[in-house]
Design an enzyme around this catalytic site. Sequence first.
Site, PDB file in Angstrom:
ATOM      1  N   SER A 138       0.787  -1.240   0.000  1.00 36.78           N
ATOM      2  CA  SER A 138       0.000   0.000   0.000  1.00 36.78           C
ATOM      3  C   SER A 138       0.814   1.284   0.000  1.00 36.78           C
ATOM      4  O   SER A 138       0.241   2.372  -0.097  1.00 36.78           O
ATOM      5  CB  SER A 138      -0.974   0.008   1.184  1.00 36.78           C
ATOM      6  OG  SER A 138      -2.023  -0.902   0.940  1.00 36.78           O
ATOM      7  N   TYR A 150     -10.810   1.922   5.870  1.00 36.35           N
ATOM      8  CA  TYR A 150      -9.803   1.647   4.845  1.00 36.35           C
ATOM      9  C   TYR A 150     -10.358   0.671   3.819  1.00 36.35           C
ATOM     10  O   TYR A 150     -10.801  -0.435   4.166  1.00 36.35           O
ATOM     11  CB  TYR A 150      -8.563   1.064   5.508  1.00 36.35           C
ATOM     12  CG  TYR A 150      -7.339   1.024   4.628  1.00 36.35           C
ATOM     13  CD1 TYR A 150      -6.413   2.059   4.652  1.00 36.35           C
ATOM     14  CD2 TYR A 150      -7.097  -0.052   3.790  1.00 36.35           C
ATOM     15  CE1 TYR A 150      -5.270   2.024   3.853  1.00 36.35           C
ATOM     16  CE2 TYR A 150      -5.963  -0.100   2.994  1.00 36.35           C
ATOM     17  CZ  TYR A 150      -5.057   0.940   3.031  1.00 36.35           C
ATOM     18  OH  TYR A 150      -3.942   0.899   2.240  1.00 36.35           O
ATOM     19  N   SER A 151     -10.318   1.054   2.549  1.00 30.34           N
ATOM     20  CA  SER A 151     -10.840   0.205   1.489  1.00 30.34           C
ATOM     21  C   SER A 151      -9.964   0.317   0.246  1.00 30.34           C
ATOM     22  O   SER A 151      -9.812   1.411  -0.317  1.00 30.34           O
ATOM     23  CB  SER A 151     -12.279   0.594   1.142  1.00 30.34           C
ATOM     24  OG  SER A 151     -12.731  -0.130   0.011  1.00 30.34           O
ATOM     25  N   ASN A 152      -9.422  -0.796  -0.190  1.00 30.93           N
ATOM     26  CA  ASN A 152      -8.607  -0.807  -1.398  1.00 30.93           C
ATOM     27  C   ASN A 152      -9.414  -0.473  -2.651  1.00 30.93           C
ATOM     28  O   ASN A 152      -8.850  -0.050  -3.659  1.00 30.93           O
ATOM     29  CB  ASN A 152      -7.943  -2.175  -1.553  1.00 30.93           C
ATOM     30  CG  ASN A 152      -6.865  -2.413  -0.516  1.00 30.93           C
ATOM     31  OD1 ASN A 152      -5.748  -1.926  -0.637  1.00 30.93           O
ATOM     32  ND2 ASN A 152      -7.197  -3.146   0.534  1.00 30.93           N
ATOM     33  N   GLY A 197       2.797  -0.947   3.918  1.00 34.52           N
ATOM     34  CA  GLY A 197       2.113  -1.767   2.933  1.00 34.52           C
ATOM     35  C   GLY A 197       2.230  -3.241   3.211  1.00 34.52           C
ATOM     36  O   GLY A 197       3.278  -3.722   3.653  1.00 34.52           O
TER      37      GLY A 197
END
Length: 357
Positions: free
Chosen positions: A77, A176-178, A312
């Site tokens: 990330s 949190y969302s990808n 990440g």
Amino acid sequence: MLGQGLVALMSAAVATVVPGVASGSPGGLQTGLDGVAAIGTVAEVRNGGDVWRGTSGTAVLGTDQKVPVTGRFRAGSITKTFVATVVLQLVAEGRIRLDDSVEHWLPGVVPNGENITVRELLNHTSGLYDYKDTLPLPPSEEFYANRYRTWTAAEQIKQALANPPVFDKPGSQYDYSNTNYLLIGEIIQKATGRTYSEEIERRLIRPLKLSGTTMPGTSPWIRGPHLHGYVPKDGGLIDFTEMNPTLFGAGGDMISTTHDLNRFFAALLGGHLLPPRLLAAMKEAGTKDGTYGLGLSWHTTACGVRVYGNDGDALAYQAYSFSTADTRRQVTIAVTPDFQTNPDKSVDAFIDEAICS
């Protein structure tokens, strides 16, 4: 799970100091690195013009192969900070506005997209379901079967949006969302006619001479010297260095080095990539008392110094890169987890040693 052979391997270490001693002492930094719970670790610590580079553990499980001090790894990330920087450069150029709606750029793609902004995608306050939660993960056999599959952002977004949002009012909460960054990647392409990877390469990687950093696309390999990464299977670990990084997409597919990440964050936080107003916006929390802004996170070290950067998780790799606001002190560390102990606590201790000592 790892057996007694690995215990001896974990004591193998190498350190390089060039040209002087960075924050902390070489002995203290190496001791801290040796204490990180991982199969292999590589780190670079900077204090002004002084640089310390060190490694610990093994690059290949079951061998005494040393971790390359310039070794590459999947940055997970931390990719998001590069993507966010590209978006903010486009904002500076007047090509995107932070308050543009998702619907404006991607009509018909996101339910309630007219009420979700680019800003809310960047700071994870959109409420959109995380596509990662729709995917099989180890130890699922489906996960291993998909190792070399090419995923498209469109199909991952569709899978995510088949689920209801995690909260109703965009901008009201942090989650949190990808999925947010898959959408940002699509917006970059709409705004520029080029993929997010192409924009990162031409705006950041090439100008900053980040020679160890690549946007791999569908390539499953890590080119050049690198650490091998592992995931759990059948009560042990299997080598998962090779895999199709489209699984992560714009949310985390980058490959990099400790040197390159320190160089990038020095340029970013030093004001060389964005105008002051947008760098300031990047540091603003999306919600009250938050610690995540526009692709940039921060935390306070044990000595009370705030550091900015990102971390990440790319399944077989975890990376952390943080700098003081004045960029004088920097630390980047990458680890290959052993899946017995979460490395976060021991990495935090190493970061404290690097920044505070």
